[in-house]
Scaffold this active site. Structure first.
Site, PDB file in Angstrom:
ATOM      1  N   HIS A 265      38.365  32.774  40.804  1.00 43.95           N
ATOM      2  CA  HIS A 265      37.652  34.163  41.259  1.00 43.95           C
ATOM      3  C   HIS A 265      37.006  34.255  42.705  1.00 43.95           C
ATOM      4  O   HIS A 265      36.095  33.605  42.806  1.00 43.95           O
ATOM      5  CB  HIS A 265      36.958  34.550  40.328  1.00 43.95           C
ATOM      6  CG  HIS A 265      36.353  35.928  40.283  1.00 43.95           C
ATOM      7  ND1 HIS A 265      36.034  36.942  39.286  1.00 43.95           N
ATOM      8  CD2 HIS A 265      35.707  36.579  41.552  1.00 43.95           C
ATOM      9  CE1 HIS A 265      35.441  37.921  39.760  1.00 43.95           C
ATOM     10  NE2 HIS A 265      35.382  37.908  40.988  1.00 43.95           N
TER      11      HIS A 265
ATOM     12  N   HIS B  13      36.842  36.310  46.455  1.00 45.26           N
ATOM     13  CA  HIS B  13      37.000  37.677  47.354  1.00 45.26           C
ATOM     14  C   HIS B  13      37.197  37.157  48.873  1.00 45.26           C
ATOM     15  O   HIS B  13      36.293  36.578  49.381  1.00 45.26           O
ATOM     16  CB  HIS B  13      35.673  38.676  47.307  1.00 45.26           C
ATOM     17  CG  HIS B  13      35.478  39.054  45.812  1.00 45.26           C
ATOM     18  ND1 HIS B  13      36.106  40.293  45.514  1.00 45.26           N
ATOM     19  CD2 HIS B  13      34.772  38.530  44.899  1.00 45.26           C
ATOM     20  CE1 HIS B  13      35.808  40.540  44.127  1.00 45.26           C
ATOM     21  NE2 HIS B  13      34.868  39.466  43.992  1.00 45.26           N
TER      22      HIS B  13
ATOM     23  N   LYS C   7      43.829  42.915  37.267  1.00 44.47           N
ATOM     24  CA  LYS C   7      42.192  42.852  37.091  1.00 44.47           C
ATOM     25  C   LYS C   7      41.727  44.503  36.720  1.00 44.47           C
ATOM     26  O   LYS C   7      41.934  45.324  37.579  1.00 44.47           O
ATOM     27  CB  LYS C   7      41.623  42.562  38.510  1.00 44.47           C
ATOM     28  CG  LYS C   7      40.033  42.906  38.646  1.00 44.47           C
ATOM     29  CD  LYS C   7      39.213  41.566  38.004  1.00 44.47           C
ATOM     30  CE  LYS C   7      37.762  41.678  38.014  1.00 44.47           C
ATOM     31  NZ  LYS C   7      36.956  41.084  39.207  1.00 44.47           N
TER      32      LYS C   7
ATOM     33  N   HIS D 132      36.232  42.591  35.002  1.00 45.89           N
ATOM     34  CA  HIS D 132      35.017  42.654  34.974  1.00 45.89           C
ATOM     35  C   HIS D 132      34.229  43.545  33.713  1.00 45.89           C
ATOM     36  O   HIS D 132      34.212  44.880  33.620  1.00 45.89           O
ATOM     37  CB  HIS D 132      34.808  43.748  36.352  1.00 45.89           C
ATOM     38  CG  HIS D 132      33.304  43.785  36.755  1.00 45.89           C
ATOM     39  ND1 HIS D 132      32.919  43.105  38.028  1.00 45.89           N
ATOM     40  CD2 HIS D 132      32.367  44.366  36.205  1.00 45.89           C
ATOM     41  CE1 HIS D 132      31.788  43.328  37.998  1.00 45.89           C
ATOM     42  NE2 HIS D 132      31.244  44.132  37.177  1.00 45.89           N
TER      43      HIS D 132
ATOM     44  N   HIS E 152      33.178  36.132  35.693  1.00 49.71           N
ATOM     45  CA  HIS E 152      31.709  35.821  36.092  1.00 49.71           C
ATOM     46  C   HIS E 152      31.052  36.082  34.735  1.00 49.71           C
ATOM     47  O   HIS E 152      30.034  37.121  34.703  1.00 49.71           O
ATOM     48  CB  HIS E 152      31.353  36.232  37.251  1.00 49.71           C
ATOM     49  CG  HIS E 152      31.881  37.778  37.448  1.00 49.71           C
ATOM     50  ND1 HIS E 152      31.878  38.789  36.646  1.00 49.71           N
ATOM     51  CD2 HIS E 152      32.385  38.384  38.368  1.00 49.71           C
ATOM     52  CE1 HIS E 152      32.447  39.978  37.083  1.00 49.71           C
ATOM     53  NE2 HIS E 152      32.811  39.808  38.030  1.00 49.71           N
TER      54      HIS E 152
ATOM     55  N   ASP F  80      33.378  33.740  42.575  1.00 44.80           N
ATOM     56  CA  ASP F  80      33.004  35.008  42.960  1.00 44.80           C
ATOM     57  C   ASP F  80      32.581  35.004  44.200  1.00 44.80           C
ATOM     58  O   ASP F  80      31.463  35.991  44.596  1.00 44.80           O
ATOM     59  CB  ASP F  80      32.241  35.587  41.765  1.00 44.80           C
ATOM     60  CG  ASP F  80      32.121  37.087  41.810  1.00 44.80           C
ATOM     61  OD1 ASP F  80      33.014  37.823  42.570  1.00 44.80           O
ATOM     62  OD2 ASP F  80      31.060  37.427  41.356  1.00 44.80           O
TER      63      ASP F  80
HETATM   64  C1  NCD Z   1      31.866  41.654  44.442  1.00 42.88           C
HETATM   65  C2  NCD Z   1      32.429  41.934  45.740  1.00 42.88           C
HETATM   66  O1  NCD Z   1      31.607  42.171  46.674  1.00 42.88           O
HETATM   67  O2  NCD Z   1      33.669  42.218  46.008  1.00 42.88           O
HETATM   68  N1  NCD Z   1      30.491  41.700  44.237  1.00 42.88           N
HETATM   69  C3  NCD Z   1      29.804  41.048  43.332  1.00 42.88           C
HETATM   70  O3  NCD Z   1      28.696  41.181  43.201  1.00 42.88           O
HETATM   71  N2  NCD Z   1      30.277  39.993  42.698  1.00 42.88           N
HETATM   72  C4  NCD Z   1      32.887  42.435  43.269  1.00 42.88           C
HETATM   73  C5  NCD Z   1      32.460  41.723  41.822  1.00 42.88           C
HETATM   74  O4  NCD Z   1      33.205  40.723  41.432  1.00 42.88           O
HETATM   75  O5  NCD Z   1      31.978  42.231  41.116  1.00 42.88           O
HETATM   76 ZN    ZN Z   2      34.300  39.033  41.964  1.00 41.22          ZN
END
Ligand code: NCD
Ligand code: ZN
Length: 344
Positions: free
Chosen positions: A14, A16, A100, A137, A175, A247
């Site tokens: 996971h 970003h 997702k 999510h 998460h 995450d």
């Molecule tokens: C994530 C993001 O900023 O893309 N933020 C977070 O707080 N985890 C998005 C997500 O996974 O909820």
């Molecule tokens: Zn995330």
């Protein structure tokens, strides 16, 4: 005392990475420790189809250091308009492995997410048939539900029904942050959860006591200590239903230290070190490799990695900032030294 540790190269299930200039910061951090990563599709222009996913994958590969074999695994972003054809196309590309589900409004760049989950039944059915995993999510967005209860309410209201109606669909509760989330995963077939370093290390006091700490703010929000303990127990139990998903979610320092700060902790600078600390504290270093390097691949039906990484017991502190395009990025756990260091 263990002072050096080698494990099979881990994967991040996971992550970003963002886009554009940001990739030059984010990709090298992940590529130095992870062989593969599930790349989240919540860009400003969401990754809603195969063409976008493949173009994004190429931009990520272009940002990887020379000679590095980092492998991005792509994910489709589900919307109210996702079609069965979109799923079919995705399943025909070996680079797209999952889709997702973001409830509309639940988190960063989720405004085009799903507003009516029950209408996705044909999509879930196609995913089940075509072997595309469902990543969730799991938080409701109803304004009358307390933010600390949103995961549990989502499980009761939506996830139990999806689980029951599509028994062969592989589902990842992304998460997971609560005891109820852990219990749901333990009791459900074809169901797993990713666990983040911030939810394993911190509880909500770390967000709110002695001043508000924007770099510990993420969604789902940190929970109370009993929940953190349930997550640690699951992670270190050796159960193949729980595996690594950082995450890591970078936002520029300014976007977090402001009147309405963004949700997301940047953990990729020291992800494997943070997890190692959790397992060491529990006297469970023997369970680290399964959690970081085996169970995710097994659940996704992908081969385990062959190479290894080495960690050294050594104190170090993350810098105050990293550069992030024209801006800066404040790393998670910057205030206190880390106790393990990846050998590079
Ligand atoms: C994530 C993001 O900023 O893309 N933020 C977070 O707080 N985890 C998005 C997500 O996974 O909820
Ligand atoms: Zn995330």
């Amino acid at each position: 005392m263990t002072t050096q540790l080698s494990i099979t190269t881990p994967d991040d299930w996971h992550l970003h990475l963002r886009d554009g200039n940001a990739l030059n910061t984010t990709v090298p951090f992940s590529a130095k420790q992870f062989q593969r990563a599930i790349v989240m599709p919540n860009l400003a222009q969401a990754i809603t189809n195969t063409d976008r996913a493949l173009a994004y994958r190429q931009r990520i590969l272009d940002a990887a250091p020379e000679g590095n074999s980092f492998q991005p695994l792509m994910v489709l972003y589900l919307t109210d308009d996702t079609s069965v054809v979109d799923i079919k196309q995705a399943s025909e590309s070996k680079h797209i492995v999952a889709a997702k589900l973001y409830p509309a409004g639940a988190t960063t760049n989720s405004s085009n997410g799903v507003t009516n989950i029950t209408r996705l039944a044909p999509i879930f059915n196609a995913m089940q048939t075509d072997g595309i995993l469902l990543l969730v999510h799991a938080e409701v967005v109803d304004s009358n539900v307390d933010i600390f209860d949103r995961e549990q309410v989502f499980i009761d209201k939506h996830l139990c029904a999806i689980r029951r109606d599509f028994p062969q669909l592989r589902i990842v509760l992304e998460h997971a942050t609560t005891q109820q989330g852990i219990q749901f995963v333990e009791e459900s077939n074809n169901t797993a959860a990713t666990l983040t370093p911030q939810h394993l290390l911190f509880n909500r006091n770390d967000l709110l006591v002695s001043g508000i700490r924007p770099h510990n703010y993420c969604l789902p929000v940190l929970k109370r200590e009993t929940h953190r303990q349930a997550l640690v127990k699951a992670a270190t139990s050796g159960s193949p239903k729980f595996f690594l998903g950082t995450d890591s979610a970078p936002h520029a320092t300014q976007a977090k230290e402001t009147n309405c700060g963004c949700a997301g902790c940047f953990t990729a600078h020291a992800a494997i070190e943070l997890y190692t600390e959790v397992f060491e504290k529990e006297d469970a270093l023997d369970k680290l490799e399964g959690f970081c390097s085996f169970y995710g691949a097994d659940f996704y039906g992908l081969p385990r990695n062959k190479s290894t990484i080495t960690l050294i017991k050594k104190q170090w502190s993350a810098p105050e900032h990293y550069s992030f395009g024209e801006q800066t990025l404040t790393p998670f756990r910057q205030e206190t030294p880390l106790s393990w260091k990846l050998q590079t």
